[in-house]
Motif scaffolding. Structure first.
Motif, PDB file in Angstrom:
ATOM      1  N   ARG A  17       0.804  -1.217   0.000  1.00 36.68           N
ATOM      2  CA  ARG A  17       0.000   0.000   0.000  1.00 36.68           C
ATOM      3  C   ARG A  17       0.844   1.277   0.000  1.00 36.68           C
ATOM      4  N   ILE A  18       1.930   1.303   0.755  1.00 43.22           N
ATOM      5  CA  ILE A  18       2.648   2.562   0.956  1.00 43.22           C
ATOM      6  C   ILE A  18       3.803   2.750  -0.020  1.00 43.22           C
ATOM      7  N   MET A  19       4.106   1.756  -0.866  1.00 47.68           N
ATOM      8  CA  MET A  19       5.165   1.906  -1.865  1.00 47.68           C
ATOM      9  C   MET A  19       4.522   1.905  -3.248  1.00 47.68           C
ATOM     10  N   PRO A  20       4.137   3.070  -3.759  1.00 45.34           N
ATOM     11  CA  PRO A  20       3.351   3.130  -4.991  1.00 45.34           C
ATOM     12  C   PRO A  20       4.217   3.063  -6.243  1.00 45.34           C
ATOM     13  N   THR A  21       3.548   2.826  -7.348  1.00 49.91           N
ATOM     14  CA  THR A  21       4.156   3.016  -8.660  1.00 49.91           C
ATOM     15  C   THR A  21       4.242   4.514  -8.942  1.00 49.91           C
ATOM     16  N   THR A  22       5.366   4.974  -9.490  1.00 52.53           N
ATOM     17  CA  THR A  22       5.571   6.410  -9.669  1.00 52.53           C
ATOM     18  C   THR A  22       6.039   6.726 -11.084  1.00 52.53           C
ATOM     19  N   ILE A  23       5.598   7.897 -11.576  1.00 47.49           N
ATOM     20  CA  ILE A  23       6.040   8.433 -12.864  1.00 47.49           C
ATOM     21  C   ILE A  23       6.837   9.697 -12.580  1.00 47.49           C
ATOM     22  N   SER A  24       8.095   9.725 -12.999  1.00 49.89           N
ATOM     23  CA  SER A  24       8.918  10.931 -12.872  1.00 49.89           C
ATOM     24  C   SER A  24       9.212  11.462 -14.273  1.00 49.89           C
ATOM     25  N   ASP A  25      10.124  12.420 -14.369  1.00 48.65           N
ATOM     26  CA  ASP A  25      10.390  13.060 -15.654  1.00 48.65           C
ATOM     27  C   ASP A  25      10.975  12.098 -16.684  1.00 48.65           C
ATOM     28  N   ALA A  26      11.802  11.155 -16.245  1.00 52.25           N
ATOM     29  CA  ALA A  26      12.514  10.301 -17.206  1.00 52.25           C
ATOM     30  C   ALA A  26      12.256   8.817 -17.017  1.00 52.25           C
ATOM     31  N   VAL A  27      11.744   8.403 -15.856  1.00 50.35           N
ATOM     32  CA  VAL A  27      11.601   6.971 -15.597  1.00 50.35           C
ATOM     33  C   VAL A  27      10.238   6.670 -14.987  1.00 50.35           C
ATOM     34  N   LEU A  28       9.825   5.423 -15.166  1.00 52.09           N
ATOM     35  CA  LEU A  28       8.648   4.862 -14.504  1.00 52.09           C
ATOM     36  C   LEU A  28       9.132   3.752 -13.582  1.00 52.09           C
ATOM     37  N   THR A  29       8.711   3.814 -12.324  1.00 49.82           N
ATOM     38  CA  THR A  29       9.083   2.780 -11.359  1.00 49.82           C
ATOM     39  C   THR A  29       7.830   2.036 -10.928  1.00 49.82           C
ATOM     40  N   VAL A  30       7.763   0.753 -11.271  1.00 49.89           N
ATOM     41  CA  VAL A  30       6.626  -0.096 -10.914  1.00 49.89           C
ATOM     42  C   VAL A  30       7.024  -0.910  -9.691  1.00 49.89           C
ATOM     43  N   ARG A  31       6.221  -0.856  -8.649  1.00 54.36           N
ATOM     44  CA  ARG A  31       6.541  -1.548  -7.398  1.00 54.36           C
ATOM     45  C   ARG A  31       5.433  -2.518  -7.016  1.00 54.36           C
ATOM     46  N   LEU A  32       5.843  -3.674  -6.565  1.00 56.73           N
ATOM     47  CA  LEU A  32       4.939  -4.648  -5.943  1.00 56.73           C
ATOM     48  C   LEU A  32       5.335  -4.733  -4.472  1.00 56.73           C
ATOM     49  N   GLY A  33       5.108  -3.639  -3.758  1.00 59.06           N
ATOM     50  CA  GLY A  33       5.545  -3.559  -2.376  1.00 59.06           C
ATOM     51  C   GLY A  33       7.040  -3.750  -2.270  1.00 59.06           C
ATOM     52  N   VAL A  34       7.443  -4.498  -1.247  1.00 56.71           N
ATOM     53  CA  VAL A  34       8.860  -4.812  -1.064  1.00 56.71           C
ATOM     54  C   VAL A  34       9.256  -6.062  -1.850  1.00 56.71           C
ATOM     55  N   LEU A  35       8.275  -6.735  -2.447  1.00 54.82           N
ATOM     56  CA  LEU A  35       8.546  -7.999  -3.112  1.00 54.82           C
ATOM     57  C   LEU A  35       9.336  -7.812  -4.400  1.00 54.82           C
ATOM     58  N   ARG A  36       8.902  -6.885  -5.243  1.00 50.91           N
ATOM     59  CA  ARG A  36       9.582  -6.671  -6.511  1.00 50.91           C
ATOM     60  C   ARG A  36       9.435  -5.211  -6.916  1.00 50.91           C
ATOM     61  N   SER A  37      10.380  -4.723  -7.713  1.00 47.97           N
ATOM     62  CA  SER A  37      10.282  -3.387  -8.300  1.00 47.97           C
ATOM     63  C   SER A  37      11.082  -3.371  -9.592  1.00 47.97           C
ATOM     64  N   LYS A  38      10.641  -2.533 -10.513  1.00 49.28           N
ATOM     65  CA  LYS A  38      11.302  -2.430 -11.806  1.00 49.28           C
ATOM     66  C   LYS A  38      11.261  -0.966 -12.251  1.00 49.28           C
ATOM     67  N   THR A  39      12.429  -0.433 -12.614  1.00 49.04           N
ATOM     68  CA  THR A  39      12.540   0.932 -13.111  1.00 49.04           C
ATOM     69  C   THR A  39      12.773   0.894 -14.616  1.00 49.04           C
ATOM     70  N   ILE A  40      11.940   1.620 -15.344  1.00 53.54           N
ATOM     71  CA  ILE A  40      11.983   1.610 -16.808  1.00 53.54           C
ATOM     72  C   ILE A  40      12.121   3.044 -17.303  1.00 53.54           C
ATOM     73  N   ARG A  41      13.034   3.264 -18.223  1.00 54.65           N
ATOM     74  CA  ARG A  41      13.139   4.573 -18.863  1.00 54.65           C
ATOM     75  C   ARG A  41      11.903   4.818 -19.721  1.00 54.65           C
ATOM     76  N   LEU A  42      11.364   6.041 -19.652  1.00 62.00           N
ATOM     77  CA  LEU A  42      10.169   6.344 -20.435  1.00 62.00           C
ATOM     78  C   LEU A  42      10.427   6.194 -21.928  1.00 62.00           C
ATOM     79  N   ALA A  43      11.665   6.426 -22.353  1.00 63.04           N
ATOM     80  CA  ALA A  43      11.985   6.296 -23.775  1.00 63.04           C
ATOM     81  C   ALA A  43      11.858   4.860 -24.263  1.00 63.04           C
ATOM     82  N   MET A  44      11.871   3.892 -23.352  1.00 62.50           N
ATOM     83  CA  MET A  44      11.730   2.484 -23.731  1.00 62.50           C
ATOM     84  C   MET A  44      10.279   2.070 -23.940  1.00 62.50           C
TER      85      MET A  44
END
Length: 294
Positions: A192-219
């Motif tokens: 609940r407290i670790m959200p997916t976020t969109i910043s200027d250059a990257v998207l960070t998808v989080r599944l809580g503390v279990l998994r997370s993935k940072t992707i460049r928006l250009a991808m």
């Protein structure tokens, strides 16, 4: 003697496992360090159980432990000297460098779980960007509640059954059950407290503390709402627990992912679940349209 065989087996097995967790293979210093620690632990267990180990073998373990200690201190000093910045930061970073990467990742997740339990605001302090909470609803919440309910029943029932005849075993199981319930609560809170976020250059998808993935928006080519019965073409990465994903990212460039189940692979589709998929898709696609495309 059996004690010596036990210590040697523990020394070899744990030393090799520790070394295998390193990026390099079979480091002598790692073997010495892990083996010395485990051998000392085995000797302590043997002494508590009333068994005795040969004096020569104990002296050998002490010698190996001394060599490992001096070697680690020298390695730590060299790393501290090579780093830049404040001495405290250099020392802490150098201490972490002595650990295998797998152990560092495990310690980081442990710390995040306990922060979620005791100090949630500290866990979310470093998260930046526009947040979108994960779709932790419906079946996911029900499953977590069922698991916690089973844990409470097991905690009380097993403790009462064992307390009369095996009080030590009952105490150990009681502590393990409490820690397990706390871990489950902490993991559920991070969802609940670790959200997916969109910043200027990257998207960070989080599944809580279990998994997370940072992707460049250009991808990313585009984002779309995903229906549960949608067809899948290409390698797909999915972040969800029980309820199916409702957001899909179609990638311009392959995303590298490593997991125990699938090994190393290249991902062309990335599916995950959010509370408000329509808003997320609109915001992300709007962001993608403003990016310069080659």
């Amino acid at each position: 003697v059996p004690e010596a065989i036990l210590v040697v087996t523990a020394y070899a097995g744990v030393g090799v496992l520790w070394s295998a967790a390193l990026t390099e293979t079979l480091q002598v210093r790692a073997l010495l360090t892990a083996g010395a620690w485990m051998a000392c632990a085995c000797l302590l267990v043997s002494s508590w159980s009333g068994a005795s180990a040969p004096h020569g073998f104990v002296a050998l373990i002490v010698a190996i432990g001394g060599v490992a200690l001096v070697w680690n201190i020298v390695a730590l000093g060299l790393r501290v000297r090579q780093r830049q910045g404040d001495f405290k930061d250099r020392l802490w970073g150098s201490l972490l460098d002595l650990l295998p990467d797998a152990l560092k990742r495990f310690a980081a997740k442990e710390g995040q779980i306990w922060l979620a339990i005791l100090w949630p605001s500290a866990l979310t302090r470093g998260i930046s960007g526009e947040p979108f909470s994960m779709g932790f609803t419906g079946s996911d919440v029900f499953a977590m509640r069922v698991l916690m309910g089973i844990g409470v029943i097991e905690l009380s029932t097993v403790h009462l059954l064992l307390a009369h005849r095996f009080p030590v075993a009952a105490l150990i199981l009681l502590l393990l059950s409490i820690v397990g319930l706390l871990y489950l609560f902490g993991i559920a809170r991070t969802l609940r407290i670790m959200p997916t976020t969109i910043s200027d250059a990257v998207l960070t998808v989080r599944l809580g503390v279990l998994r997370s993935k940072t992707i460049r928006l250009a991808m990313i080519d585009r984002a779309e709402c995903r229906s549960p019965e949608g067809s899948d073409k290409g390698e797909r990465l999915e972040y969800s627990i029980i309820d199916p994903p409702n957001v899909r990212l179609v990638l311009r460039e392959p995303l590298h992912d490593t997991s125990l189940l699938h090994g190393k692979r290249q991902i062309s589709l990335f599916d995950f679940r959010l509370d408000d998929p329509t808003l997320f898709v609109a915001r992300l696609n709007q962001k993608l349209r403003t990016l310069p495309r080659p």
